[in-house]
Scaffold this active site. Structure first.
Site, PDB file in Angstrom:
ATOM      1  CG  HIS A   1      -2.288  -0.660  -4.189  1.00 45.00           C
ATOM      2  ND1 HIS A   1      -2.793   0.594  -3.962  1.00 45.00           N
ATOM      3  CD2 HIS A   1      -2.427  -1.329  -3.007  1.00 45.00           C
ATOM      4  CE1 HIS A   1      -3.207   0.687  -2.722  1.00 45.00           C
ATOM      5  NE2 HIS A   1      -2.999  -0.466  -2.127  1.00 45.00           N
TER       6      HIS A   1
ATOM      7  CB  SER B   1      -0.855   0.045   1.269  1.00 50.50           C
ATOM      8  OG  SER B   1      -1.652  -1.090   1.374  1.00 50.50           O
TER       9      SER B   1
ATOM     10  CD  GLU C   1      -3.198   3.165  -6.916  1.00 47.56           C
ATOM     11  OE1 GLU C   1      -2.993   4.370  -7.097  1.00 47.56           O
ATOM     12  OE2 GLU C   1      -3.065   2.619  -5.809  1.00 47.56           O
TER      13      GLU C   1
ATOM     14  CG  ASN D   1      -3.386   3.695  -0.026  1.00 44.56           C
ATOM     15  OD1 ASN D   1      -4.606   3.739   0.106  1.00 44.56           O
ATOM     16  ND2 ASN D   1      -2.719   2.566   0.034  1.00 44.56           N
TER      17      ASN D   1
END
Ligand code: CAA
Ligand code: NAD
Length: 294
Positions: free
Chosen positions: A141, A118, A153, A191
Site C-alpha cells: 500500500h 486501500s 505498508e 486508513n
C-alpha cells in the site's frame, strides 16, 4: 530475486508506483486499459521526472535512463515475465479479481502478486482469484503522491510465505520507502485512522460546524497537517474515498466508516476532486482553488 516489475493501472497511484520503480533501477512495465490512458499516465511520469531534473534532483541522463527502463502496454500478457506485479486499478473487488485471474494464467509460478488496495482484504481478493500462489500474494500500500510520500505498508495474510514477505519489504527499502508491516485487516494501519477522520470532516461540514476553508485551516494551522481534510479528500479522489468508505463500512459495520450522503452525491455528480477539476474546491485555476458552494 525481484528484477522486473509489472504495474497495473497508470492513474494517480500506478503512474507514481511505476515512476519510483523505474527510478530505482527496476525494469518496469505498466499496463493500462487503452492507449489514450496509457499515454496520459506516461506523460504524467515524464513531466514529474522533468521537474526533478529542473530542480537538480535528477540528471538529464538519469531521466533518460529511467524512461528507458519504463515500458507501457495495454496487454496484460506482456507482464508474463515480471517477478513482482503491483496492481493499482479502481478500488473494486470484481475488477481486481478479473485482472489477477488473468495474470495468474500468464505469469510464472514464482511471480509475486501485490495489490495497492486501500481497503479491500488481501485474503478475500486472493481467495476470490482462487490462485495456487497464495503464499506469494501480499498487499503493498503506497501513499499519494507516491514519489514524495516515504511510507509503504506491507500487508501479510495468514498464509503469506515469510521469505516472500521479507523479499517485498526489501524491495520497498530499495525504492526508497520506509516499510511498515501490517496484518490483513481492512484499512491496514493508516486508513483505519485516516478514513474516519476524513469522513468526519464531511459530517462536520454537513452539520454546519465550519466552512470548507475554516475546517481546512483548522487542521493545517492548529495541528500542523500539510493539507486540510477537504484539500486531502480532493487530492485522494472523492470516488476512491467513497469506494474505500463503502468497503470499510461493510467490513466493520461502524458508523465512523459510513460514507456521508454529501460524499455520495458529489461522486454521483462527477465531482471527483482535483482529477476532474471539481470537488470540495474548484480547480479551474489549479494554483488558486476556490471553495465550492455545496
Ligand atoms: N509528484 C512528485 N512530486 C511532487 C508531487 C507529485 N504529485 N506533488 C508535490 N511534489 C513535490 C514537489 O515537487 C516538492 O518538491 P521539492 O521539495 O523538491 O520542491 C515537494 O513535493 C513539496 O511540494 P510543494 O512545495 O508543491 O507543496 P507542499 O509543500 O504543499 O507539498 C504534498 C505537497 C507533499 C502533497 C503535501 O501537501 C502533503 O504531504 N500532503 C498530504 C499528502 C497525504 O496525506 N497523502 C496521503 C494520502 S492517503 C493515501 O495515499 C492512502 C489511501 O489509500 C487513500
Ligand atoms: P485512478 O482512478 O487514478 O487510477 C486507476 C487507473 O486504473 C485508471 O487509469 C484506469 O484506467 C486503470 N484501470 C482500471 N481497470 C484497469 C484494468 N483492468 N487494467 C489496466 N488498468 C486499469 O485511481 P487511483 O487513485 O490511482 O487508485 C488506484 C488504487 O490505489 C485503488 O485501489 C485505490 O484504493 C488505491 N490507492 C489510492 C490512493 C489515492 O490517494 N488515490 C492512495 C493509496 C492507494
Amino acid at each position: 530475486m525481484i528484477s522486473k516489475i509489472g504495474v497495473i493501472g497508470c492513474g494517480l497511484m500506478g503512474s507514481g508506483i511505476a515512476q519510483v520503480c523505474a527510478t530505482a533501477g527496476y525494469e518496469t512495465t505498466v499496463c493500462e486499459m487503452s492507449q489514450e490512458l496509457l499515454d496520459k499516465g506516461l506523460n504524467t511520469i515524464d513531466k514529474s521526472l522533468t521537474k526533478s531534473v529542473e530542480k537538480g534532483k535528477l540528471s538529464a541522463e538519469g531521466k533518460s535512463a529511467t524512461m528507458a527502463r519504463l515500458r507501457g502496454t495495454v496487454s496484460l500478457e506482456e507482464l508474463s515475465d515480471c517477478d513482482l506485479i503491483i496492481e493499482a486499478i479502481i478500488e473494486n473487488k470484481n475488477a481486481k479479481k478479473e485482472v489477477f485471474t488473468k495474470l495468474d494464467r500468464y505469469c510464472k509460478p514464482e511471480t509475486i502478486f501485490a495489490s495497492n488496495t486501500s481497503s479491500l482484504s488481501i485474503t478475500e481478493l486472493m481467495m476470490a482469484v482462487g490462485t495456487e500462489r497464495r503464499k506469494r500474494f501480499v498487499g503493498l500500500h503506497f501513499f499519494n503522491p507516491v514519489p514524495v510520500m516515504k511510507l509503504l505498508e506491507a500487508v501479510r495474510t495468514l498464509v503469506t510465505d515469510e521469505g516472500v514477505f521479507d523479499e517485498v519489504a526489501a524491495f520497498g527499502s530499495k525504492i526508497g520507502k520506509t516499510v511498515i508491516r501490517t496484518s490483513d485487516r481492512t484499512g491496514f494501519i493508516v486508513n483505519r485512522l485516516l478514513v474516519p477522520y476524513l469522513l468526519d470532516a464531511i459530517r462536520a461540514l454537513e452539520e454546519g460546524v465550519g466552512s470548507i476553508v475554516d475546517i481546512d485551516n483548522g487542521m493545517m494551522l492548529g495541528c500542523g497537517h500539510p493539507m486540510g481534510p477537504f484539500t486531502l479528500l480532493d487530492f485522494v479522489g472523492l470516488d476512491t474515498t467513497y469506494y474505500i468508505a463503502e468497503i470499510m463500512f461493510e467490513e466493520f459495520r461502524e458508523q465512523r466508516f459510513a460514507p456521508p450522503p454529501l460524499l455520495k452525491r458529489m461522486v454521483l455528480a462527477g465531482m471527483h476532486g482535483r482529477k476532474t477539476g471539481r470537488g470540495f474546491y474548484d480547480y479551474t485555476d489549479p494554483q488558486n482553488p476556490v471553495p465550492m458552494k455545496l
